[in-house]
Enzyme design. Structure first.
Site, PDB file in Angstrom:
ATOM      1  N   GLU A 181      24.205 -41.421 -11.556  1.00 50.50           N
ATOM      2  CA  GLU A 181      23.112 -42.253 -11.334  1.00 50.50           C
ATOM      3  C   GLU A 181      23.272 -43.308 -10.197  1.00 50.50           C
ATOM      4  O   GLU A 181      22.393 -43.679  -9.246  1.00 50.50           O
ATOM      5  CB  GLU A 181      22.668 -42.884 -12.398  1.00 50.50           C
ATOM      6  CG  GLU A 181      21.095 -43.266 -12.579  1.00 50.50           C
ATOM      7  CD  GLU A 181      20.514 -43.525 -13.874  1.00 50.50           C
ATOM      8  OE1 GLU A 181      19.588 -44.389 -13.874  1.00 50.50           O
ATOM      9  OE2 GLU A 181      20.837 -42.690 -14.809  1.00 50.50           O
ATOM     10  N   ASP A 219      22.912 -41.211 -16.647  1.00 46.48           N
ATOM     11  CA  ASP A 219      22.496 -41.749 -17.903  1.00 46.48           C
ATOM     12  C   ASP A 219      21.889 -41.013 -18.798  1.00 46.48           C
ATOM     13  O   ASP A 219      21.015 -40.143 -18.424  1.00 46.48           O
ATOM     14  CB  ASP A 219      22.048 -43.449 -17.845  1.00 46.48           C
ATOM     15  CG  ASP A 219      22.641 -44.319 -16.962  1.00 46.48           C
ATOM     16  OD1 ASP A 219      23.899 -44.104 -17.034  1.00 46.48           O
ATOM     17  OD2 ASP A 219      22.052 -45.209 -16.563  1.00 46.48           O
ATOM     18  N   TYR A 248      26.663 -47.979 -23.520  1.00 46.12           N
ATOM     19  CA  TYR A 248      25.526 -47.698 -22.852  1.00 46.12           C
ATOM     20  C   TYR A 248      24.385 -48.795 -23.516  1.00 46.12           C
ATOM     21  O   TYR A 248      24.329 -49.045 -24.701  1.00 46.12           O
ATOM     22  CB  TYR A 248      24.811 -46.301 -22.929  1.00 46.12           C
ATOM     23  CG  TYR A 248      23.543 -46.311 -22.093  1.00 46.12           C
ATOM     24  CD1 TYR A 248      23.772 -46.314 -20.743  1.00 46.12           C
ATOM     25  CD2 TYR A 248      22.477 -46.013 -22.578  1.00 46.12           C
ATOM     26  CE1 TYR A 248      22.532 -46.218 -19.802  1.00 46.12           C
ATOM     27  CE2 TYR A 248      21.188 -45.550 -21.956  1.00 46.12           C
ATOM     28  CZ  TYR A 248      21.179 -45.876 -20.592  1.00 46.12           C
ATOM     29  OH  TYR A 248      20.089 -45.513 -19.739  1.00 46.12           O
TER      30      TYR A 248
END
Length: 419
Positions: free
Chosen positions: A22, A121, A324
């Site tokens: 990403e 992600d 995350y």
């Protein structure tokens, strides 16, 4: 590792496995981990691409810049006319380039690609971002290509290697959910904005949005409550004692000055007498594991806005220091090796907490109300040495780390003394 530009050079003919991340920093870390540091950096249409060989196969890893395509209305609806709003709602949307250089880089790589691994992600937006790139590569190559998914919650060596060894399928449902959200935001936002602006005949644009308008309503409602609040005066009686001690009257608040003065007049004298002391012990349970809402709420206590906190948290994630940061999970999964994380994190100022936590007969992490399988609660994954990143990064990392340690600690005991 070395770097050279391929803007004016042929890309070669050998086939490639394309890994799509990403962001550029994540792409570089993935390449570094999978190649053990033996990768080369080449620029394709100005975009860094990381090349390496693994198990006899050639790999290219590219980091995107979030969404590289977007939706828009056909050109005929650019003129605002009140009578065609219903037609606007049902109009097919057109795809427009948002990041042209990244699209051209993917097209340039496409002829050599034999397989694609999505490493964005793992959430709705990440799945859509990855599949947007996949569709561009597939269309440019003109071939059917196998597509697999790397799922990881931290950009660490262990997580990246485990994700690479256990590839899964992409989740089309997640991508479709994000795609629907994007389309609805555009259709209803644009339609309602046009309607209120044109119907009111105002000179200014009345911007309406799926999220912004309800948020604005909450702010307005709170502001009206503040404006309607009528402050009431009250008085307190406080005795100032030696040693900086303060004793407040048991009534706490007096509605009239006369009542407060009566109490004060009865309290004259050079001495204060302690007539009773009550002590009690109170246990306070540790907090549940951290989700995004908790992170943002606590970030305010160190002076960070929501935007600033999320930006720094995403940096810490991409640099490999926390998991995350976008999750609503408040239960640690059984697969998460909490003891291993403790040993990695408890260095420097956190070292003293390791013995305290490990000295428990049984380490029982707290549990929150919500459990999901996408990502674990937010937690540190590696120790951040002082001076490695900015002070703001260190402050947020410290908050996350101390919170994580608290979720593994025994309840705190408080002694309450009432005099």
């Amino acid at each position: 590792m070395y770097q050279r530009s391929l803007d004016n050079s042929p890309l070669g003919k050998s086939s490639l496995v394309l890994i799509i991340a990403e962001k550029n920093i994540v792409a570089r870390r993935i390449a570094h981990i999978l190649s053990s540091g033996s990768y080369s950096t080449k620029k394709v249409h100005g975009i860094p691409v990381y090349f390496f060989t693994l198990n006899g196969e050639n790999y290219a890893c590219i980091g995107l810049k979030g969404h590289i395509i977007d939706y828009d209305f056909p050109r005929r609806y650019r003129k605002w006319i009140l009578t065609d709003l219903e037609e606007v709602i049902w109009s097919p949307l057109v795809v427009v380039a948002k990041e042209a250089r990244y699209i051209e880089a993917l097209k340039a790589l496409a002829p050599r690609v034999k397989r694609i691994i999505v490493a964005t992600d793992y959430d709705r937006e990440g799945e859509l971002i990855g599949l947007e790139a996949v569709h561009i590569v597939k269309k440019a190559s003109g071939r059917l290509l196998e597509v697999k998914r790397m799922k990881f919650s931290a950009v660490t060596r262990e997580e990246i290697l485990n994700a690479f060894r256990n590839l899964t399928d992409v989740n089309q449902g997640l991508a479709d959910a994000a795609d629907a959200r994007r389309a609805i935001d555009l259709i209803w936002g644009a339609t309602l904005t046009r309607f209120f602006t044109l119907a009111s005949r105002a000179r200014d644009v009345y911007s309406i949005g799926r999220v912004q308008t309800p948020t604005l309503a909450l702010i307005v409602h709170r502001e009206r409550e503040i404006e309607a609040f009528v402050p009431q005066k009250y008085w307190v009686v406080v005795a100032l004692l030696e040693g900086g001690l303060k004793a407040t009257h048991v009534r706490e608040k007096f509605n009239t000055l006369k009542d407060a003065q009566k109490v004060k007049s009865r309290s004259k004298g050079p001495y204060a007498e302690v007539i009773d002391v009550n002590k009690s012990l109170t246990k306070r349970k540790p907090p549940h594991p951290m989700d995004t809402t908790t992170l943002l709420a606590l970030s305010a206590s160190i002076g960070f806005s929501v935007d600033k906190a999320m930006k720094i948290a995403e940096d810490l994630y991409r640099f490999g220091y926390i998991s995350y940061p976008r999750t609503d999970n408040t239960v640690y999964p059984e697969s998460l090796d909490l003891i291993d994380i403790l040993r990695k994190v408890c260095k420097g100022p956190y070292e003293k907490f390791l013995e305290l936590i490990l000295s428990q007969k049984r380490i029982t992490p707290t549990r929150g109300p919500k459990r999901s399988k996408d990502h674990p609660p937010i937690h540190p994954v590696n120790y951040l040495p002082p001076g490695k990143l900015s002070r703001d990064h260190e402050s947020l990392y410290d908050l996350i780390t101390r919170y994580f340690l608290a979720t593994l600690s025994p309840p705190s005991t408080w002694e309450r003394v009432v005099v």
